[in-house]
Design an enzyme around this catalytic site. Structure first.
Site, mmCIF file in Angstrom:
data_model
loop_
_atom_site.group_PDB
_atom_site.id
_atom_site.type_symbol
_atom_site.label_atom_id
_atom_site.label_comp_id
_atom_site.label_asym_id
_atom_site.label_seq_id
_atom_site.Cartn_x
_atom_site.Cartn_y
_atom_site.Cartn_z
ATOM 1 N N LYS A 14 86.350 37.148 85.337
ATOM 2 C CA LYS A 14 85.148 36.855 84.555
ATOM 3 C C LYS A 14 84.068 36.252 85.450
ATOM 4 O O LYS A 14 82.911 36.609 85.367
ATOM 5 C CB LYS A 14 85.494 35.902 83.405
ATOM 6 C CG LYS A 14 84.344 35.633 82.478
ATOM 7 C CD LYS A 14 84.744 34.810 81.272
ATOM 8 C CE LYS A 14 83.523 34.535 80.387
ATOM 9 N NZ LYS A 14 83.854 33.660 79.246
ATOM 10 N N GLU A 46 92.069 33.535 94.359
ATOM 11 C CA GLU A 46 93.211 34.444 94.489
ATOM 12 C C GLU A 46 92.769 35.892 94.321
ATOM 13 O O GLU A 46 93.166 36.784 95.080
ATOM 14 C CB GLU A 46 94.272 34.112 93.446
ATOM 15 C CG GLU A 46 94.846 32.710 93.507
ATOM 16 C CD GLU A 46 94.112 31.747 92.571
ATOM 17 O OE1 GLU A 46 92.881 31.872 92.408
ATOM 18 O OE2 GLU A 46 94.794 30.861 92.041
ATOM 19 N N GLY A 78 88.582 33.545 78.935
ATOM 20 C CA GLY A 78 89.538 34.339 79.701
ATOM 21 C C GLY A 78 90.845 34.559 78.967
ATOM 22 O O GLY A 78 91.320 35.687 78.832
ATOM 23 N N ARG A 79 91.409 33.478 78.381
ATOM 24 C CA ARG A 79 92.717 33.608 77.741
ATOM 25 C C ARG A 79 92.637 34.299 76.384
ATOM 26 O O ARG A 79 93.631 34.480 75.716
ATOM 27 C CB ARG A 79 93.361 32.231 77.619
ATOM 28 C CG ARG A 79 92.485 31.187 76.971
ATOM 29 C CD ARG A 79 93.028 29.782 77.209
ATOM 30 N NE ARG A 79 92.141 28.757 76.681
ATOM 31 C CZ ARG A 79 91.109 28.243 77.359
ATOM 32 N NH1 ARG A 79 90.863 28.671 78.605
ATOM 33 N NH2 ARG A 79 90.327 27.319 76.819
ATOM 34 N N GLU A 121 96.144 25.673 78.033
ATOM 35 C CA GLU A 121 94.792 25.634 78.598
ATOM 36 C C GLU A 121 93.761 25.429 77.481
ATOM 37 O O GLU A 121 92.696 24.855 77.714
ATOM 38 C CB GLU A 121 94.482 26.915 79.374
ATOM 39 C CG GLU A 121 93.247 26.806 80.263
ATOM 40 C CD GLU A 121 93.142 27.928 81.276
ATOM 41 O OE1 GLU A 121 92.499 28.965 80.964
ATOM 42 O OE2 GLU A 121 93.702 27.780 82.386
ATOM 43 N N HIS A 152 121.738 31.759 78.470
ATOM 44 C CA HIS A 152 122.566 31.505 79.658
ATOM 45 C C HIS A 152 121.817 30.660 80.670
ATOM 46 O O HIS A 152 122.175 30.616 81.844
ATOM 47 C CB HIS A 152 122.981 32.851 80.261
ATOM 48 C CG HIS A 152 123.661 33.751 79.283
ATOM 49 N ND1 HIS A 152 125.017 33.733 79.068
ATOM 50 C CD2 HIS A 152 123.150 34.643 78.402
ATOM 51 C CE1 HIS A 152 125.320 34.596 78.109
ATOM 52 N NE2 HIS A 152 124.206 35.174 77.696
ATOM 53 N N LYS A 154 91.309 23.291 91.870
ATOM 54 C CA LYS A 154 90.779 24.427 92.626
ATOM 55 C C LYS A 154 89.897 23.927 93.773
ATOM 56 O O LYS A 154 89.980 24.410 94.899
ATOM 57 C CB LYS A 154 89.937 25.319 91.715
ATOM 58 C CG LYS A 154 90.709 26.177 90.728
ATOM 59 C CD LYS A 154 89.711 27.033 89.938
ATOM 60 C CE LYS A 154 90.386 27.921 88.928
ATOM 61 N NZ LYS A 154 89.403 28.710 88.137
HETATM 62 O O1 F6P Z 1 92.925 29.056 84.952
HETATM 63 C C1 F6P Z 1 91.570 28.830 85.055
HETATM 64 C C2 F6P Z 1 90.839 30.100 84.757
HETATM 65 O O2 F6P Z 1 89.460 29.857 84.749
HETATM 66 C C3 F6P Z 1 91.266 30.738 83.439
HETATM 67 O O3 F6P Z 1 90.641 30.158 82.326
HETATM 68 C C4 F6P Z 1 90.908 32.173 83.676
HETATM 69 O O4 F6P Z 1 91.544 33.053 82.772
HETATM 70 C C5 F6P Z 1 91.403 32.349 85.112
HETATM 71 O O5 F6P Z 1 91.128 31.098 85.744
HETATM 72 C C6 F6P Z 1 90.766 33.500 85.867
HETATM 73 O O6 F6P Z 1 89.375 33.328 85.871
HETATM 74 P P1 F6P Z 1 88.462 34.608 86.234
HETATM 75 O O7 F6P Z 1 88.719 35.642 85.161
HETATM 76 O O8 F6P Z 1 87.066 34.103 86.244
HETATM 77 O O9 F6P Z 1 88.910 35.094 87.579
#
Ligand code: F6P
Length: 533
Positions: free
Chosen positions: A206, A212, A266-267, A352, A383, A499
């Site tokens: 987003k 990452e 995002g979630r 979150e 298990h 972060k």
């Molecule tokens: O975990 C933090 C967060 O901002 C989430 O809310 C989001 O889904 C994820 O990192 C990835 O963010 P982006 O879609 O901006 O890469």
């Protein structure tokens, strides 16, 4: 503003807890032969059975009074109406508009929501049809056989879960792979054996700034460019983002950038273009069926009377265990291999969203909010941690999710789901063991207290529709919890500091910057990482 814990409804509910805390589940069933029916509701292909939780009808009624006092359904209507209830980011939360057309008939920032949603769906369908039709992709003439989805958190967990749940090996369409972690081991495993000429890469972010995701995207680009050359590699990248400017600058062509609106968190974004890998894997029609299932649950949430409202009922029992029983966690056990990622998905959705400690006005809370959410698919979990569930020192609620697909080994799977819940309820006392001739010395070790609460959620099969309904049910469950707790479930400021500190530590670990400003532990670990101790 009066603290929630000082309000009449909270104190009344707490009083019901104090008055009933010693009553066991078995006593509750003995007192009411109709208990199972009384505590079971169904909607949109999902049935929930809350009878194996410790609430008397009067206690549950007091929890509804708490919901009325906090105007939970009023807040629901504000959310569905597009109000900016994500107050700290001054945004609406309109994920429901992604899948329920009538809830998109409103305008945000001068743009009709439903029109924007339809436009993105059309572009998704174009890309999906281009890949699934087996036509050569772009000028480089490779037919796409593999789609690699790069994203993390909400840009990964939902699509990953939906692909695992809905796609079957060997079916039509490309193989879809997921890369989330910055650990190169994940991307190396995914790209090993892939033919770059037949691979499409989706970069889902987003913000288009997540460390990452950008690191994995750079690595993927390097692999494709070294195999195909820059031009052919560039053709194989699709971006899904709220920051088209950043994606463009990164090198993705406009015709392959799919937008994410600000009003979707995002979630909560599976139903948006973030669902592209799902559509690639199972086809656009089944992705739209997933959304239709969520829409059915949205309509239930919007229209059902409070006492029959599945998200609200689940949320109120969650609050009972979190705030009165003080259970610090809730265990998720989906009895379906295809739902093995559901605990991970719900971890982000719930923790979150509701892992907060100030209310929507910034006042520090004097009560608990989101518990820890964890779990594993059944029967595997049996298990791993069911010893803890049956005989451990903690009594915590457990969600048993079962899928109604009678026949074969799935009868045994269901027998485990229902049998475990029954065993957690009943336990086995020492007298029973004596009658079974168990040696007296062993009885304390083999006895099980029982009276351990479970909620059973039964899906009418595992289809795009029932999966959509289940996930929307949990989005609304989380929302209802948050409205009682008076918190904002749609921001996530708590992820920022970690972060930032991680980003600042990279040059220190590489010896490019001094570690002096860091705490002693971190300085020691940096030294060990760098091999200087
Ligand atoms: O975990 C933090 C967060 O901002 C989430 O809310 C989001 O889904 C994820 O990192 C990835 O963010 P982006 O879609 O901006 O890469």
């Amino acid at each position: 503003m009066t603290s929630l814990t000082a309000t009449p409804a909270w104190r009344d509910a707490a009083g019901h807890y104090d008055a009933t805390a010693g009553i066991t589940l078995e006593e509750l069933f003995a007192a009411d032969p109709q208990r199972a029916e009384r505590f079971t509701r169904s909607a949109a292909g999902v049935t929930i059975d809350q009878s194996k939780t410790h609430l008397t009808p009067a206690a549950l009624a007091s929890m509804f009074e708490l919901a009325y006092q906090e105007d939970v359904l009023g807040w629901r209507d504000r959310m569905l109406g597009g109000e900016r209830i994500n107050s700290t980011e001054d945004r609406p939360a309109l994920h429901v508009a992604l899948r329920t057309p009538e809830l998109g008939r409103l305008t945000v920032e001068g743009q009709r929501v439903d029109t924007a949603v339809d436009a993105v769906r059309a572009r998704m369908r174009e890309l999906v049809d281009a890949v699934r039709s087996g036509h050569p992709w772009g000028a480089s003439a490779g037919v796409i056989t593999d789609v690699v989805h790069i994203g993390i958190g909400g840009s990964d967990l939902g699509p990953r879960l939906a692909c695992e749940a809905l796609s079957s090996p060997g079916e039509d369409g490309p193989r879809v792979h997921f890369i989330a972690n910055i650990d190169p081991a994940e991307r190396d495993a995914v790209f090993a054996g892939l033919d770059s000429a037949r691979t499409l890469v989706i970069v889902a972010s987003k913000t288009f700034s997540t460390l990452e995701t950008l690191a994995n995207a750079r690595a993927a680009h390097g692999l494709l460019a070294s195999a195909l050359g820059e031009a052919a590699a560039a053709e194989r990248f699709v971006a899904i983002t709220g920051r088209a400017d950043r994606a463009r600058e990164w090198g993705v062509a406009d015709e392959r950038i799919l937008p994410l609106p600000d009003w979707v968190g995002g979630r909560y974004s599976l139903w948006s273009a973030i669902g592209l890998p799902v559509a690639m894997a199972v086809g656009m029609d089944r992705f739209e069926a997933l959304c239709a299932g969520a829409a059915a649950m949205d309509r239930h949430f919007r229209d059902a009377p409070a006492e029959d409202n599945l998200p609200l009922r689940l949320a109120l029992v969650d609050i009972w265990y979190t705030n009165f029983v003080a259970a610090g966690c809730r265990v998720i056990v989906p009895y379906a291999h295809r739902l093995r990622s559901l605990p991970h998905y719900l971890q982000q959705l719930e923790m979150e969203s509701n892992g907060k400690s100030v209310d929507r006005h910034g006042q520090t809370l004097d009560y608990a909010t989101a518990p820890a959410i964890w779990g594993q698919q059944g029967t595997n979990g049996q298990h791993a941690f069911f010893q803890w569930l049956h005989q451990g020192s903690w009594r915590v609620p457990c969600d048993i999710i079962a899928v109604r697909e009678p026949g074969g080994d799935r009868d045994a799977l269901a027998a485990n789901a229902f049998g475990q819940a029954a065993a957690l309820l009943a336990g086995r006392d020492q007298e029973t063991l004596r009658r079974a001739d168990v040696p007296e010395s062993l009885r304390p070790h083999r006895a099980m207290p029982g009276d351990r609460p479970t909620t059973t959620l039964l899906l009418d099969g595992l289809t795009p529709e029932t999966l959509g309904a289940l996930l929307a049910l949990h989005e609304h469950r989380v929302f209802c919890q948050a409205m009682v707790w008076r918190i904002n479930p749609f921001d996530q400021w708590g992820v920022e500091l970690g972060k930032e500190r991680a980003g600042a530590l990279v040059p220190v670990l590489r010896g490019e910057e001094d570690a002096a400003e860091w705490d002693g532990s971190t300085r020691g670990l940096v030294a060990r990482w760098r091999g200087s101790v």
